[in-house]
Write a protein that holds these residues in place. Structure first.
Motif, PDB file in Angstrom:
ATOM      1  N   PRO A  36      10.165  -5.548  39.483  1.00  0.00           N
ATOM      2  CA  PRO A  36       9.290  -4.455  38.728  1.00  0.00           C
ATOM      3  C   PRO A  36      10.050  -4.227  37.494  1.00  0.00           C
ATOM      4  N   ARG A  37       9.236  -4.207  36.598  1.00  0.00           N
ATOM      5  CA  ARG A  37       9.577  -4.004  35.121  1.00  0.00           C
ATOM      6  C   ARG A  37       9.092  -2.775  34.268  1.00  0.00           C
ATOM      7  N   VAL A  38       7.808  -2.567  34.705  1.00  0.00           N
ATOM      8  CA  VAL A  38       7.195  -1.207  33.921  1.00  0.00           C
ATOM      9  C   VAL A  38       6.299  -0.482  35.162  1.00  0.00           C
ATOM     10  N   ILE A  39       6.391   0.865  34.851  1.00  0.00           N
ATOM     11  CA  ILE A  39       5.552   1.728  35.509  1.00  0.00           C
ATOM     12  C   ILE A  39       4.855   2.557  34.761  1.00  0.00           C
ATOM     13  N   VAL A  40       3.565   2.561  34.966  1.00  0.00           N
ATOM     14  CA  VAL A  40       2.448   3.505  33.940  1.00  0.00           C
ATOM     15  C   VAL A  40       1.974   4.537  34.826  1.00  0.00           C
ATOM     16  N   LEU A  41       1.982   5.877  34.339  1.00  0.00           N
ATOM     17  CA  LEU A  41       1.470   6.826  34.770  1.00  0.00           C
ATOM     18  C   LEU A  41       0.439   7.583  33.883  1.00  0.00           C
ATOM     19  N   LEU A  42      -0.455   8.054  34.547  1.00  0.00           N
ATOM     20  CA  LEU A  42      -1.537   8.688  33.788  1.00  0.00           C
ATOM     21  C   LEU A  42      -1.715   9.976  34.530  1.00  0.00           C
ATOM     22  N   PHE A  43      -1.881  11.159  33.656  1.00  0.00           N
ATOM     23  CA  PHE A  43      -1.808  12.410  34.370  1.00  0.00           C
ATOM     24  C   PHE A  43      -3.182  13.100  33.812  1.00  0.00           C
ATOM     25  N   ARG A  44      -3.638  14.073  34.735  1.00  0.00           N
ATOM     26  CA  ARG A  44      -4.806  14.956  34.358  1.00  0.00           C
ATOM     27  C   ARG A  44      -4.437  16.440  34.915  1.00  0.00           C
ATOM     28  N   THR A  45      -4.882  17.498  33.927  1.00  0.00           N
ATOM     29  CA  THR A  45      -4.347  18.929  34.107  1.00  0.00           C
ATOM     30  C   THR A  45      -5.514  19.682  35.050  1.00  0.00           C
ATOM     31  N   GLY A  46      -6.637  19.268  34.973  1.00  0.00           N
ATOM     32  CA  GLY A  46      -7.866  20.142  35.441  1.00  0.00           C
ATOM     33  C   GLY A  46      -8.134  19.787  36.947  1.00  0.00           C
ATOM     34  N   ALA A  47      -9.309  20.194  37.224  1.00  0.00           N
ATOM     35  CA  ALA A  47      -9.488  20.070  38.618  1.00  0.00           C
ATOM     36  C   ALA A  47     -10.034  18.878  39.064  1.00  0.00           C
ATOM     37  N   TYR A  48     -10.415  17.807  38.210  1.00  0.00           N
ATOM     38  CA  TYR A  48     -10.824  16.648  38.547  1.00  0.00           C
ATOM     39  C   TYR A  48      -9.709  15.595  38.565  1.00  0.00           C
ATOM     40  N   PRO A  49      -9.650  15.184  40.026  1.00  0.00           N
ATOM     41  CA  PRO A  49      -8.574  13.932  40.299  1.00  0.00           C
ATOM     42  C   PRO A  49      -9.143  12.727  39.675  1.00  0.00           C
ATOM     43  N   PHE A  50      -8.367  11.769  39.722  1.00  0.00           N
ATOM     44  CA  PHE A  50      -8.508  10.301  39.436  1.00  0.00           C
ATOM     45  C   PHE A  50      -9.159   9.687  40.432  1.00  0.00           C
ATOM     46  N   ASP A  51     -10.117   8.806  40.297  1.00  0.00           N
ATOM     47  CA  ASP A  51     -10.844   7.988  41.423  1.00  0.00           C
ATOM     48  C   ASP A  51     -10.643   6.516  41.462  1.00  0.00           C
ATOM     49  N   GLU A  52     -11.235   5.716  42.265  1.00  0.00           N
ATOM     50  CA  GLU A  52     -11.055   4.472  42.508  1.00  0.00           C
ATOM     51  C   GLU A  52     -11.778   3.666  41.006  1.00  0.00           C
ATOM     52  N   GLU A  53     -12.590   4.094  40.648  1.00  0.00           N
ATOM     53  CA  GLU A  53     -13.282   3.553  39.416  1.00  0.00           C
ATOM     54  C   GLU A  53     -12.063   3.684  38.378  1.00  0.00           C
ATOM     55  N   ASN A  54     -11.437   4.743  38.115  1.00  0.00           N
ATOM     56  CA  ASN A  54     -10.247   4.978  37.095  1.00  0.00           C
ATOM     57  C   ASN A  54      -9.012   3.836  37.600  1.00  0.00           C
ATOM     58  N   LEU A  55      -8.661   3.612  38.629  1.00  0.00           N
ATOM     59  CA  LEU A  55      -7.912   2.758  39.056  1.00  0.00           C
ATOM     60  C   LEU A  55      -8.267   1.306  38.795  1.00  0.00           C
ATOM     61  N   ALA A  56      -9.321   1.145  38.781  1.00  0.00           N
ATOM     62  CA  ALA A  56      -9.914  -0.365  38.589  1.00  0.00           C
ATOM     63  C   ALA A  56      -9.766  -0.422  36.990  1.00  0.00           C
ATOM     64  N   THR A  57     -10.094   0.557  36.195  1.00  0.00           N
ATOM     65  CA  THR A  57      -9.909   0.265  34.796  1.00  0.00           C
ATOM     66  C   THR A  57      -8.535   0.203  34.402  1.00  0.00           C
ATOM     67  N   LEU A  58      -7.543   0.748  35.024  1.00  0.00           N
ATOM     68  CA  LEU A  58      -6.166   0.921  34.928  1.00  0.00           C
ATOM     69  C   LEU A  58      -5.790  -0.469  34.868  1.00  0.00           C
ATOM     70  N   ARG A  59      -6.117  -1.041  36.277  1.00  0.00           N
ATOM     71  CA  ARG A  59      -5.495  -2.209  36.574  1.00  0.00           C
ATOM     72  C   ARG A  59      -5.807  -3.429  35.846  1.00  0.00           C
ATOM     73  N   LEU A  60      -6.896  -3.271  35.081  1.00  0.00           N
ATOM     74  CA  LEU A  60      -7.219  -4.236  33.865  1.00  0.00           C
ATOM     75  C   LEU A  60      -6.343  -4.398  33.016  1.00  0.00           C
ATOM     76  N   ALA A  61      -5.338  -3.299  32.722  1.00  0.00           N
ATOM     77  CA  ALA A  61      -4.104  -3.486  31.838  1.00  0.00           C
ATOM     78  C   ALA A  61      -2.943  -4.146  32.159  1.00  0.00           C
ATOM     79  N   SER A  62      -2.846  -4.660  33.614  1.00  0.00           N
ATOM     80  CA  SER A  62      -1.805  -5.357  34.112  1.00  0.00           C
ATOM     81  C   SER A  62      -1.632  -6.835  33.356  1.00  0.00           C
TER      82      SER A  62
END
Length: 348
Positions: free
Chosen positions: A135-161
């Motif tokens: 393992p070389r890099v960990i990316v973390l994204l955060f939200r402050t409000g009531a809306y959690p992340f979902d599977e579509e957000n995860l699919a988008t983030l995975r494109l950065a791999s």
């Protein structure tokens, strides 16, 4: 499937191809990843050979939380209930999404209460980048409000791999470093254990590094030398050539030690000169993005500006002879350059 902003993904691709290294591109990469996913903040951690965090960039964490992280990580944030970058680095199975639905113990942990919640966040999304079997890099994204992340957000983030893994392949070795005006000095005893003097500029520089386990206080005055200074003093005592480099957000910190001659019977000391350098590569990318060129043409121009010959660039970008002629014609018309060498110098 996630909707893509092609220009922003192209910007991330250029950054990762620039050869500047993962730490240097961290602030820009965090901004782009946050915008891709629709997060409120982003953080990027680069890991050491054991899978523990070595340094990081966090967009909006308070100094108090960062200070705990860099100086108390092993005491406060390693344990079976702690789901953080160290745990994510060694997770089996999936490389992402472990924080989409964390266990209840996560909300009772030091990680959540002293770091995540202290930064005003509630929800997190994670991605791990492995390279050369670790393992070389960990990316973390955060939200402050009531809306959690979902599977579509995860699919988008995975494109950065893929682009982030490309940034690790050189990891700063191909960077062309330029000094910034940020320079400071510290005076330590010959062992490197005692801090005798530190300029205000040096303290400001050290508190920008976000280096984990270096004994650098991020709140209040720095009272002890960082560990890398102690190592440099050991090198000097052993007669080895001593110069230090620390990967930091936006660039690198260069530490040059100099042994001072003292009067007979006086206390010997080492002067540590610290200066922040920034990769020329990132300046080239910033200028490229302002040009009305296609992604392929920007890629060709970046490779040329980094000093590669035409034949090398053709191979590195997968561009055939006729296609290269067409792309160069478009570049010359858009920029006013009339030769390969002129194009290569245009971004400086």
């Amino acid at each position: 499937m996630p909707r893509l902003n092609k220009r922003k993904w192209h910007e991330l691709d250029l950054l990762c191809r620039s050869g500047a290294g993962i730490a240097a591109i961290a602030p820009m990469a965090c901004r782009l990843l946050r915008e891709f996913v629709g997060a409120d903040a982003g953080a990027l951690f680069w890991m050491d050979e054991t899978g523990l965090p070595e340094g990081f960039f966090h967009e909006d964490s308070p100094a108090s939380a960062r200070d705990l992280f860099v100086n108390e990580f092993e005491r406060l944030f390693l344990g079976p209930e702690e789901l953080n970058v160290a745990a994510l680095a060694h997770m089996k199975g999936s490389d992402a999404g472990h924080l989409l639905a964390p266990p209840a113990s996560y909300y009772r942990s030091n990680t959540f209460n002293l770091l995540v919640r202290a930064s005003g966040h509630r929800h997190a999304l994670d991605l791990r980048i492995d390279h050369q079997g670790r393992p070389r890099v960990i990316v973390l994204l955060f939200r402050t409000g009531a809306y959690p992340f979902d599977e579509e957000n995860l699919a988008t983030l995975r494109l950065a791999s893929a682009p982030l893994r490309r940034a690790l392949s050189g990891n700063g070795r191909a960077a062309q470093w330029e000094p910034t005006p940020l320079k400071g000095h510290a005076l330590v005893d010959a062992s490197g254990q005692t801090l005798l003097m530190m300029s205000e500029a040096a303290q400001q520089i050290l508190q920008k590094t976000n280096s984990v386990g270096q004994d650098i206080q991020l709140e209040g005055p720095i009272t002890t030398p960082p560990r890398f200074m102690r190592h440099l003093c050991s090198d000097i005592a052993a007669g080895r050539e001593a110069r230090g480099f620390v990967a930091i957000p936006d660039g690198r910190l260069v530490i040059t030690p100099e042994q001072l001659h003292t009067p007979v019977g006086g206390r010997s000391a080492i002067l540590m000169t610290m200066q922040i350098e920034r990769p020329r590569n990132l300046r080239l990318v910033e200028r490229l993005l302002d040009l009305a060129l296609s992604p392929k043409q920007r890629g060709i121009m970046l490779e040329a500006a980094l000093g590669h010959a035409r034949s090398e660039v053709a191979a590195r970008t997968g561009t055939g002879t006729e296609a290269m002629k067409k792309h160069l014609g478009a570049i010359y018309q858009a920029t006013g350059a009339h030769s390969w060498d002129a194009m290569a110098r245009l971004l400086d």
